[in-house]
Structure formats: structure tokens, C-alpha cells
Scaffold this motif. Structure first.
Motif, PDB file in Angstrom:
ATOM      1  N   HIS A  53       0.826  -1.217   0.000  1.00 38.82           N
ATOM      2  CA  HIS A  53       0.000   0.000   0.000  1.00 38.82           C
ATOM      3  C   HIS A  53       0.859   1.266   0.000  1.00 38.82           C
ATOM      4  N   LEU A  54       2.124   1.130   0.405  1.00 38.76           N
ATOM      5  CA  LEU A  54       3.019   2.279   0.489  1.00 38.76           C
ATOM      6  C   LEU A  54       3.960   2.377  -0.713  1.00 38.76           C
ATOM      7  N   HIS A  55       3.698   1.580  -1.730  1.00 34.91           N
ATOM      8  CA  HIS A  55       4.540   1.622  -2.928  1.00 34.91           C
ATOM      9  C   HIS A  55       4.065   2.731  -3.868  1.00 34.91           C
ATOM     10  N   THR A  56       4.169   3.953  -3.389  1.00 33.15           N
ATOM     11  CA  THR A  56       3.777   5.144  -4.154  1.00 33.15           C
ATOM     12  C   THR A  56       4.970   6.103  -4.192  1.00 33.15           C
ATOM     13  N   PRO A  57       4.957   7.084  -5.102  1.00 31.19           N
ATOM     14  CA  PRO A  57       6.083   8.019  -5.201  1.00 31.19           C
ATOM     15  C   PRO A  57       6.438   8.701  -3.878  1.00 31.19           C
ATOM     16  N   MET A  58       5.433   9.160  -3.141  1.00 31.90           N
ATOM     17  CA  MET A  58       5.692   9.865  -1.893  1.00 31.90           C
ATOM     18  C   MET A  58       6.473   9.000  -0.912  1.00 31.90           C
ATOM     19  N   TYR A  59       6.046   7.754  -0.757  1.00 37.66           N
ATOM     20  CA  TYR A  59       6.709   6.879   0.204  1.00 37.66           C
ATOM     21  C   TYR A  59       8.023   6.329  -0.334  1.00 37.66           C
ATOM     22  N   PHE A  60       8.148   6.263  -1.658  1.00 37.11           N
ATOM     23  CA  PHE A  60       9.433   5.901  -2.249  1.00 37.11           C
ATOM     24  C   PHE A  60      10.466   6.958  -1.897  1.00 37.11           C
ATOM     25  N   LEU A  61      10.088   8.238  -1.990  1.00 39.37           N
ATOM     26  CA  LEU A  61      10.980   9.325  -1.598  1.00 39.37           C
ATOM     27  C   LEU A  61      11.261   9.302  -0.100  1.00 39.37           C
ATOM     28  N   ARG A 292       3.525  10.119  11.975  1.00 38.94           N
ATOM     29  CA  ARG A 292       2.274  10.838  12.234  1.00 38.94           C
ATOM     30  C   ARG A 292       1.272  10.655  11.096  1.00 38.94           C
ATOM     31  N   ASN A 293       1.680   9.934  10.063  1.00 43.86           N
ATOM     32  CA  ASN A 293       0.850   9.734   8.886  1.00 43.86           C
ATOM     33  C   ASN A 293      -0.100   8.560   9.099  1.00 43.86           C
ATOM     34  N   LYS A 294      -1.389   8.763   8.807  1.00 40.35           N
ATOM     35  CA  LYS A 294      -2.384   7.713   9.029  1.00 40.35           C
ATOM     36  C   LYS A 294      -2.137   6.501   8.151  1.00 40.35           C
ATOM     37  N   GLU A 295      -1.654   6.715   6.925  1.00 40.33           N
ATOM     38  CA  GLU A 295      -1.373   5.592   6.041  1.00 40.33           C
ATOM     39  C   GLU A 295      -0.231   4.747   6.584  1.00 40.33           C
ATOM     40  N   VAL A 296       0.757   5.394   7.162  1.00 42.22           N
ATOM     41  CA  VAL A 296       1.881   4.664   7.747  1.00 42.22           C
ATOM     42  C   VAL A 296       1.413   3.883   8.973  1.00 42.22           C
ATOM     43  N   MET A 297       0.608   4.515   9.799  1.00 42.63           N
ATOM     44  CA  MET A 297       0.108   3.819  10.987  1.00 42.63           C
ATOM     45  C   MET A 297      -0.788   2.646  10.593  1.00 42.63           C
ATOM     46  N   GLY A 298      -1.535   2.816   9.496  1.00 42.36           N
ATOM     47  CA  GLY A 298      -2.327   1.703   8.988  1.00 42.36           C
ATOM     48  C   GLY A 298      -1.442   0.562   8.531  1.00 42.36           C
ATOM     49  N   ALA A 299      -0.317   0.891   7.900  1.00 47.08           N
ATOM     50  CA  ALA A 299       0.635  -0.136   7.472  1.00 47.08           C
ATOM     51  C   ALA A 299       1.257  -0.846   8.666  1.00 47.08           C
ATOM     52  N   VAL A 300       1.502  -0.081   9.732  1.00 50.76           N
ATOM     53  CA  VAL A 300       2.044  -0.693  10.960  1.00 50.76           C
ATOM     54  C   VAL A 300       1.053  -1.707  11.527  1.00 50.76           C
ATOM     55  N   LYS A 301      -0.224  -1.348  11.545  1.00 55.60           N
ATOM     56  CA  LYS A 301      -1.250  -2.265  12.058  1.00 55.60           C
ATOM     57  C   LYS A 301      -1.352  -3.512  11.195  1.00 55.60           C
ATOM     58  N   ARG A 302      -1.304  -3.332   9.868  1.00 57.58           N
ATOM     59  CA  ARG A 302      -1.368  -4.486   8.967  1.00 57.58           C
ATOM     60  C   ARG A 302      -0.167  -5.392   9.146  1.00 57.58           C
ATOM     61  N   MET A 303       1.016  -4.782   9.304  1.00 55.31           N
ATOM     62  CA  MET A 303       2.214  -5.581   9.476  1.00 55.31           C
ATOM     63  C   MET A 303       2.210  -6.314  10.807  1.00 55.31           C
ATOM     64  N   THR A 304       1.718  -5.651  11.844  1.00 55.88           N
ATOM     65  CA  THR A 304       1.621  -6.289  13.160  1.00 55.88           C
ATOM     66  C   THR A 304       0.638  -7.459  13.122  1.00 55.88           C
ATOM     67  N   HIS A 305      -0.493  -7.237  12.460  1.00 53.13           N
ATOM     68  CA  HIS A 305      -1.497  -8.285  12.334  1.00 53.13           C
ATOM     69  C   HIS A 305      -0.943  -9.467  11.535  1.00 53.13           C
ATOM     70  N   ARG A 306      -0.169  -9.164  10.484  1.00 52.33           N
ATOM     71  CA  ARG A 306       0.419 -10.218   9.664  1.00 52.33           C
ATOM     72  C   ARG A 306       1.407 -11.063  10.463  1.00 52.33           C
ATOM     73  N   ILE A 307       2.215 -10.383  11.267  1.00 53.30           N
ATOM     74  CA  ILE A 307       3.230 -11.097  12.081  1.00 53.30           C
ATOM     75  C   ILE A 307       2.534 -11.966  13.138  1.00 53.30           C
ATOM     76  N   CYS A 308       1.538 -11.385  13.806  1.00 53.50           N
ATOM     77  CA  CYS A 308       0.816 -12.139  14.833  1.00 53.50           C
ATOM     78  C   CYS A 308       0.068 -13.332  14.224  1.00 53.50           C
ATOM     79  N   PHE A 309      -0.545 -13.132  13.064  1.00 56.94           N
ATOM     80  CA  PHE A 309      -1.286 -14.191  12.389  1.00 56.94           C
ATOM     81  C   PHE A 309      -0.341 -15.318  11.958  1.00 56.94           C
ATOM     82  N   ALA A 310       0.875 -14.913  11.509  1.00 57.85           N
ATOM     83  CA  ALA A 310       1.847 -15.919  11.070  1.00 57.85           C
ATOM     84  C   ALA A 310       2.302 -16.786  12.247  1.00 57.85           C
ATOM     85  N   LYS A 311       2.466 -16.155  13.428  1.00 59.85           N
ATOM     86  CA  LYS A 311       2.865 -16.914  14.606  1.00 59.85           C
ATOM     87  C   LYS A 311       1.791 -17.907  15.028  1.00 59.85           C
TER      88      LYS A 311
END
Length: 312
Positions: A53-61, A292-311
Motif C-alpha cells: 500500500h506504500l509503494h507510491t512516489p511519496m513513500y518511495f521518496l 504521524r501519517n495515518k497511512e503509515v500507521m495503517g501499514a504498521v497495524k497491517r504488518m503487526t497483524h500479519r506477524i501475529c497471524f503468522a505466529k
């Protein structure tokens, strides 16, 4: 003096920390800032790389900014820490040149990258329908490559000059890293020509990009002012004003340090100002631009959920 110059081929960095409790407190504070910067920037790089979801120009920079900051602060702080802990403030001639090259490369690349990020926000807010055309992958790669290449070229020129200057005075550099203007006070030749080139480089790498950033955000503020949505205005004003504050926090002390003539410079003042753009800014960038970016915090939640689900 000539015999001294031949037998002693390194420098002594006088450092930032005074030999007192205040010095110990500053040392601990710098270490905490360094670790925070490392964790924040490394987390941003990994998060942007792993979350599609963060593979956009802004986050690439942003990922490139984090990469630069990670290397930038690592060029300065580890040497400061080892000097304080070991009490050995010596740095070899080649080591000093290597530090100059890295410092100027990362510093120059960051100034240009911050200008690219301001342009990205300008296009996104002022020309949203043309964003995909003006800020595609090819443009981002060109911006990033240009920042690294121009920063390296500028760095090579200054490093080459610093290494060929004859130093015939005390080898004690009154700074916490090999800063070329601080080294010029030790030279036994007239360096006014080089000081002029430093002034020109500062104009090109600091003043012009900063003017571009201010103009970009000025257009953004004007576009936001014309918005009808109160919530949209508030969000855009908050984001842009915060970004502009951090940019000023980086550019202003940097430019003020390098634009002043040697007669008006103070070693103590230079060291204090250098802390802003070499230590504090690399820590603040991931917090201000990303965490402080909501999209980044959303990515953190998704990544945390993915790690917990994998365990599980």
C-alpha cells in the motif's frame, strides 16, 4: 612546523562533550537520539518495502530520506561516542577525508531530496489529476539519482581540496567531526578562494532548494485555502506546516553556518548548530514525515497483524 606536519598525519577532534556531568548528560542524550533515529528510519525503510500500500512516489521518496538519514547520523555519532568512551580523539588523515566525503554526500543529497518531496506534495495537492503523469516511477528515480549524484560530485570537490591543503598549525579541530570550514583555520595558506566556493555550494545546495520548497508549500497553502472542506483544510495545513518546520529546522542552521565569513564564526556556535542538522533532524524526520501519517500507521497495524497471524 614542517617537521610536525610530516610526523603527525592525523587530527584531534576536540569534540562536543565537556569533561563534566553536563558532558555525560549530553553524551547519554546523543546516544538516545542516535538509537531513536536508527530505529525510526530503519523501521520506515522496512515498512515501506514490505507493505504494498506504500509503494507510491511519496513513500518511495520517504524511504530514500530514511536511508540517507540512517547513513548521515551514522557518519557522525559513532565516532563521537567512541571518542568519549575511549578518550582517544585522534582521527587519521584518510579517515577524516572519508568522513568529509560521506557527510557532504549525504547532506547534499538530503537537501535535494527534501526539495523533491516538497514538489511531490505540490503536484499532489495543486494538480491531483496530473499527479500520475508528473510523479511516476521514472521521475522519482531521476530525482533520487540526481540527488545522490550531485551530492557526490559536490562532496568529491570539497574533499579533494581539503585533503590537499597544507596543514602546518595545530592539528586540533575544534569540532566533533571533520568539518572543512573548521579545518581551514589550521591551514598555512590563504583559503579565500575555497571559502568562496563554499559560499557558492551553499547557495546551490541549500538556498535555492529552500526557496523552491517555500514556493511549493506557498502554492500548497494557497490551494488549501481555497478548499471548501474544513476538515481537509485542517489536515493539509497541519501536514504542510509541520513539514515546512522540519525543513527549516534542517536548512536554516546549515545555511547560517556555511554562509558566514570565517571572521564571524564561533567554534562553540558552529558545534551547537551542527547538532541540529547532523543529529536531531535524522531523528525527527521519520517522526514528522511518517509516523504521524495515518497511512503509515495503517501499514504498521497491517504488518503487526500479519506477524501475529503468522505466529498463530
Amino acid at each position: 612546523m614542517d617537521s610536525y606536519n610530516q610526523t603527525f598525519t592525523g587530527f584531534i577532534l576536540l569534540g562536543l562533550f565537556p569533561p563534566s556531568k553536563i558532558g555525560l548528560f549530553l553524551f547519554i542524550l546523543i546516544v538516545v537520539v542516535f538509537l531513536t533515529a536508527w530505529i525510526g528510519n530503519l523501521s520506515m525503510i522496512l515498512l515501506i518495502f514490505l507493505d504494498s500500500h506504500l509503494h507510491t512516489p511519496m513513500y518511495f521518496l520517504l524511504s530514500q530520506l530514511s536511508l540517507i538519514d540512517l547513513n548521515y547520523i551514522s557518519t557522525i555519532v559513532p565516532k563521537m561516542v567512541s571518542d568519549f568512551l575511549l578518550g582517544n580523539k585522534y582521527i587519521s588523515f584518510i579517515g577524516c577525508g572519508f568522513q568529509i566525503f560521506l557527510f557532504l554526500t549525504f547532506g547534499g543529497a538530503e537537501t535535494l531530496l527534501l526539495a523533491s518531496m516538497a514538489y511531490d506534495r505540490y503536484v499532489a495537492i495543486c494538480f491531483p489529476l496530473h499527479y500520475a503523469t508528473h510523479m511516476n516511477k521514472r521521475v522519482c528515480v531521476m530525482m533520487i539519482t540526481g540527488a545522490w549524484v550531485l551530492g557526490s560530485i559536490n562532496s568529491c570537490a570539497h574533499t579533494g581540496y581539503a585533503l590537499q591543503i597544507p596543514y602546518c598549525r595545530s592539528r586540533a579541530i575544534n569540532h566533533f567531526f571533520c568539518d572543512v570550514p573548521a579545518m581551514l583555520t589550521l591551514a598555512c595558506m590563504d583559503t579565500w578562494v575555497y571559502e568562496y566556493t563554499v559560499f557558492v555550494s551553499t547557495i546551490l545546495f541549500l538556498v535555492f532548494p529552500f526557496i523552491g520548497i517555500v514556493c511549493s508549500y506557498g502554492r500548497v497553502f494557497l490551494a488549501v485555502y481555497r478548499m471548501h472542506s474544513g476538515a481537509g483544510k485542517k489536515k493539509a495545513y497541519s501536514t504542510c506546516s509541520t513539514h515546512l518546520t522540519v525543513v527549516t529546522f534542517y536548512y536554516a542552521p546549515f545555511a547560517y553556518t556555511y554562509l558566514r565569513p570565517r571572521s564571524l564564526r564561533s567554534p562553540t556556535e558552529d558545534k551547537i548548530l551542527a547538532v541540529f542538522y547532523t543529529v536531531l533532524t535524522p531523528m525527527l524526520n521519520p517522526i514528522i514525515y511518517s509516523l504521524r501519517n495515518k497511512e503509515v500507521m495503517g501499514a504498521v497495524k497491517r504488518m503487526t497483524h500479519r506477524i501475529c497471524f503468522a505466529k498463530i
